[in-house]
Design an enzyme around this catalytic site. Structure first.
Site, mmCIF file in Angstrom:
data_model
loop_
_atom_site.group_PDB
_atom_site.id
_atom_site.type_symbol
_atom_site.label_atom_id
_atom_site.label_comp_id
_atom_site.label_asym_id
_atom_site.label_seq_id
_atom_site.Cartn_x
_atom_site.Cartn_y
_atom_site.Cartn_z
ATOM 1 N N LYS A 27 4.506 0.477 9.284
ATOM 2 C CA LYS A 27 4.541 1.781 8.626
ATOM 3 C C LYS A 27 3.868 2.851 9.467
ATOM 4 O O LYS A 27 4.363 3.972 9.541
ATOM 5 C CB LYS A 27 3.841 1.684 7.269
ATOM 6 C CG LYS A 27 4.775 1.237 6.164
ATOM 7 C CD LYS A 27 4.064 1.259 4.833
ATOM 8 C CE LYS A 27 3.134 0.081 4.734
ATOM 9 N NZ LYS A 27 2.459 -0.041 3.445
ATOM 10 N N ARG B 55 5.247 -12.897 9.612
ATOM 11 C CA ARG B 55 5.909 -11.652 9.268
ATOM 12 C C ARG B 55 7.218 -11.557 10.029
ATOM 13 O O ARG B 55 7.426 -12.251 11.027
ATOM 14 C CB ARG B 55 5.005 -10.453 9.570
ATOM 15 C CG ARG B 55 4.715 -10.246 11.037
ATOM 16 C CD ARG B 55 3.577 -9.256 11.250
ATOM 17 N NE ARG B 55 3.950 -7.902 10.918
ATOM 18 C CZ ARG B 55 3.387 -7.182 9.934
ATOM 19 N NH1 ARG B 55 2.442 -7.697 9.200
ATOM 20 N NH2 ARG B 55 3.753 -5.944 9.724
ATOM 21 N N GLU C 231 0.868 -1.168 0.000
ATOM 22 C CA GLU C 231 0.000 0.000 0.000
ATOM 23 C C GLU C 231 0.911 1.226 0.000
ATOM 24 O O GLU C 231 1.800 1.323 0.843
ATOM 25 C CB GLU C 231 -0.889 -0.014 1.248
ATOM 26 C CG GLU C 231 -1.853 1.137 1.232
ATOM 27 C CD GLU C 231 -2.787 1.187 2.443
ATOM 28 O OE1 GLU C 231 -2.756 0.267 3.277
ATOM 29 O OE2 GLU C 231 -3.527 2.174 2.525
HETATM 30 P P1 ATP Z 1 2.803 -2.334 7.923
HETATM 31 O O1 ATP Z 1 2.221 -3.095 9.065
HETATM 32 O O2 ATP Z 1 4.225 -2.043 8.056
HETATM 33 O O3 ATP Z 1 2.009 -1.124 7.549
HETATM 34 P P2 ATP Z 1 1.488 -3.631 5.844
HETATM 35 O O4 ATP Z 1 1.247 -5.066 5.836
HETATM 36 O O5 ATP Z 1 0.317 -2.796 6.150
HETATM 37 O O6 ATP Z 1 2.729 -3.337 6.742
HETATM 38 P P3 ATP Z 1 1.667 -3.423 3.036
HETATM 39 O O7 ATP Z 1 2.120 -2.288 2.229
HETATM 40 O O8 ATP Z 1 0.255 -3.802 2.980
HETATM 41 O O9 ATP Z 1 2.088 -3.095 4.512
HETATM 42 O O10 ATP Z 1 2.590 -4.672 2.788
HETATM 43 C C1 ATP Z 1 2.901 -5.197 1.545
HETATM 44 C C2 ATP Z 1 3.285 -6.624 1.704
HETATM 45 O O11 ATP Z 1 4.391 -6.751 2.594
HETATM 46 C C3 ATP Z 1 2.156 -7.437 2.298
HETATM 47 O O12 ATP Z 1 2.025 -8.610 1.532
HETATM 48 C C4 ATP Z 1 2.597 -7.736 3.690
HETATM 49 O O13 ATP Z 1 2.102 -8.966 4.123
HETATM 50 C C5 ATP Z 1 4.116 -7.726 3.569
HETATM 51 N N1 ATP Z 1 4.718 -7.346 4.844
HETATM 52 C C6 ATP Z 1 4.492 -6.232 5.555
HETATM 53 N N2 ATP Z 1 5.176 -6.243 6.707
HETATM 54 C C7 ATP Z 1 5.875 -7.406 6.725
HETATM 55 C C8 ATP Z 1 6.767 -8.019 7.657
HETATM 56 N N3 ATP Z 1 7.089 -7.439 8.802
HETATM 57 N N4 ATP Z 1 7.289 -9.226 7.334
HETATM 58 C C9 ATP Z 1 6.982 -9.821 6.181
HETATM 59 N N5 ATP Z 1 6.139 -9.301 5.266
HETATM 60 C C10 ATP Z 1 5.586 -8.111 5.526
HETATM 61 MG MG MG Z 2 -1.356 -3.950 4.629
#
Ligand code: ATP
Ligand code: MG
Length: 574
Positions: free
Chosen positions: A286, A276, A51
């Site tokens: 984020k 994760r 995102e």
């Molecule tokens: P955050 O919690 O940091 O905002 P998010 O999951 O909301 O992370 P996205 O931009 O939706 O952020 O993430 C893109 C991809 O990265 C998703 O498929 C998510 O599952 C993966 N991802 C995010 N954080 C991690 C992590 N700590 N370890 C592994 N994969 C991750």
């Molecule tokens: Mg997300």
């Protein structure tokens, strides 16, 4: 790291992106099984769906390496898809930064760049289709009422009084939503599933909400935006993804993922969840990283202490070290915390062989070598990297006045201190043996200068003919030749392993995470240190010219890592 699939316990493959060996994991086992049964006609299509509401962090790197790595390994493709369904928090700045980071990590989406917003028309049509199939309805409860009606883990939810609107009524209302004829928050489109489901996600989840907000790509065309769960599975379906790999918090959402695709009878990828990455002494979210930037706890997304890819890159982490780290931590089905020292270990392993060694003094203490002529200087030969002879040698100037590290001298040293002391002899690396005869102090009693003599028979730092030995070898620089530079030392951003353990994680920010030393003395060759080149300052660690704050002839160095490999110690204990 319990439950992790350790590198090396399974077969390995070559990853064409970086010609690196990639270890196996449970997801690859699933893919290999699907290839055998020809489930997707031999295709492997993954996606990385960020995102654009912030910069990527090292947790995302795990997902990128996994998704692109799989595509490379099985001659498949990996799509980069911006999951841009929430215009309130998203921006083009983030889109560009994310692209740069993925490329820097070493991956290429080729022509497969997508935006969920490109599917807004299709997603709208699918919603109309769901309504026609009696599987979605427009609900006019207030957001508070919807929440209250949802029930809890122990109690079933209550059905909305609007749940049984006719298809015609729903179609008309949904059209009004889309045309901007209804107020924000006045109604939503919901899936008609089961308000008594034991899985709360399935209790008539919201599919669309009204939000009068311009979108960075579609402008003001839409005032309704799809929810993540609705948009995500359908985007996967439209792109003919085979394996939709996501993190564990989406386990409960998988039922909805499957329900939507089945309800519409469209192409159906499979969702697979993995743990994760959590990393000690930092945070990987984020939302919380934005807070650090906005509240100015750090200088920006690319602050070298940040766990963002831009921060790690600026500090001096290499893409190869991060890929290596992602491979070593493996892919598991259970959450765990990875020690940040493993990340540092991966960098050291690389730089130990690739970084040229140089000498620099961070806390200078002046030494006058009394028996060395005042107007003289000479060049001594230094080895660029003992691990790699092909890196050759260089010449560095030696003269009567030099600097050594303040810590390398003690006037009255205790037993175990082997470095310089009054009356003691040590080796200056590549130069000579010196002996300290006198200590000069200022009025406050602080040592400001040492008076020493050198032994001309030890040139090159070699043992003299009488076979005299010394216990220490010190790094040094010649005062009149040295350059002055700023060097920044970093420590963990947080002083506790898991900053999220308390309600306000900013309480645990480490006040000593950045120490800037402005009066460092470095060997003259570093004047033109190039950005992008790493150095090992002998005995002090790995350093990298800061790409933002260095200017030609005026490098500012970041310490990427010290030389102490705490991971190697942890591993020994395991
Ligand atoms: P955050 O919690 O940091 O905002 P998010 O999951 O909301 O992370 P996205 O931009 O939706 O952020 O993430 C893109 C991809 O990265 C998703 O498929 C998510 O599952 C993966 N991802 C995010 N954080 C991690 C992590 N700590 N370890 C592994 N994969 C991750
Ligand atoms: Mg997300």
């Amino acid at each position: 790291m319990s439950g992790e699939n350790k590198a090396g316990d399974d077969k390995t493959h070559t990853d064409p992106a970086g010609k690196e060996k990639a270890s196996s994991n449970f997801i690859k086992h699933i893919i290999e099984a699907d290839l055998k049964t020809d489930k997707y006609g031999g295709r492997v299509v993954t996606r990385f769906p960020p995102e654009p509401n912030g910069y990527l962090h090292i947790g995302h790197a795990k997902s990128i390496c996994l998704n692109f790595g799989i595509a490379n390994q099985y001659q498949g493709t990996c799509h980069l898809r911006f999951d841009d369904t929430n215009p309130l928090k998203e921006s083009i700045e983030y889109v560009d930064a994310i692209k740069e980071d993925v490329r820097w990590l070493g991956f290429d989406w080729t022509k497969h760049l997508y935006y969920t917003s490109d599917y807004f028309d299709r997603l709208y049509e699918y919603a109309v289709e769901l309504i026609k199939r009696g599987k979605a309805y427009v609900d006019s409860l207030t957001p508070e009422e919807i929440r209250a009606f949802r029930g809890t883990l122990n109690e079933p939810g209550k059905e909305s009084p609007y749940r049984n609107r006719t298809v015609e009524e729903n179609l008309a209302l949904f059209e009004k939503m889309a045309k901007g004829e209804l107020e924000d928050g006045s109604c939503v489109l919901r899936a008609k599933i089961d308000m008594a489901s034991s899985n709360i996600v399935m209790r008539d989840p919201t599919l669309y909400r009204i939000r009068r907000q311009d979108h960075h790509r579609t402008g003001n065309k839409w005032c309704i935006y799809p929810m993540y769960d609705y948009a995500h599975c359908l985007s996967d379906s439209l792109e003919k993804i085979t394996h939709s790999i996501c993190t564990l918090e989406f386990v409960n959402n998988r039922e909805l993922y499957d329900w939507i695709l089945d309800a519409l009878e469209v192409y159906h990828p499979q969702q697979i969840e993995f743990a994760r990455l959590n990393l000690s002494y930092t945070i990987l979210s984020k939302r919380r990283l934005i807070q650090l930037v906005e509240e100015k706890h750090v200088s920006g997304w690319d602050d070298p202490r940040m766990p963002t890819l831009s921060g790690l890159r600026r500090r001096g982490y290499t893409a190869a070290a991060i890929r290596k780290f992602c491979d070593m931590i493996g892919v598991a089905r259970r959450d765990s915390m990875v020690d940040i020292s493993l990340l540092e270990h991966c960098l050291r392993e690389e730089l130990n062989v690739s970084a040229p060694r140089v000498m620099g003094v961070l806390h200078p203490l002046k030494i006058v070598i009394e028996n060395y002529p005042e107007d003289q200087s000479e060049m001594v030969e230094a080895i660029n990297n003992p691990e790699d002879e092909s890196m050759g040698t260089r010449e560095i100037p030696f003269s009567r006045v030099i600097y050594i590290e303040r810590d390398d001298f003690m006037e009255n040293p205790p037993k175990k201190f082997y470095r310089l002391g009054l009356g003691r002899e040590v080796r200056l690396r590549y130069a000579y043996f010196i002996t300290c005869h006198d200590v000069i102090k200022d009025e406050s009693g602080e040592i400001i200068e040492l008076r020493c003599t050198y032994d001309p028979e030890t040139r090159g730092g070699n043992t003299p003919p009488d076979g005299r030995k010394v216990k220490a070898t010190l790094h040094w620089v010649s005062k009149s030749h040295a350059i002055n530079a700023e060097v920044r030392l970093y420590d963990h951003l947080f002083s506790v392993e898991n900053p999220m353990q308390s309600s306000d994680f900013t309480e645990h920010l480490n006040p000593d995470s950045l120490v800037a030393l402005c009066n460092c003395k470095l060997e003259p060759g570093l004047k033109n240190a190039m950005s992008g080149v790493h150095y090992q300052f002998e005995r002090l660690g790995y350093f990298f010219p800061d790409p933002m704050d260095s200017s030609p002839g005026n490098p500012v160095f970041n310490r990427v890592a010290t030389l102490r490999d705490t991971w190697a110690k942890i591993k020994k204990k395991m």
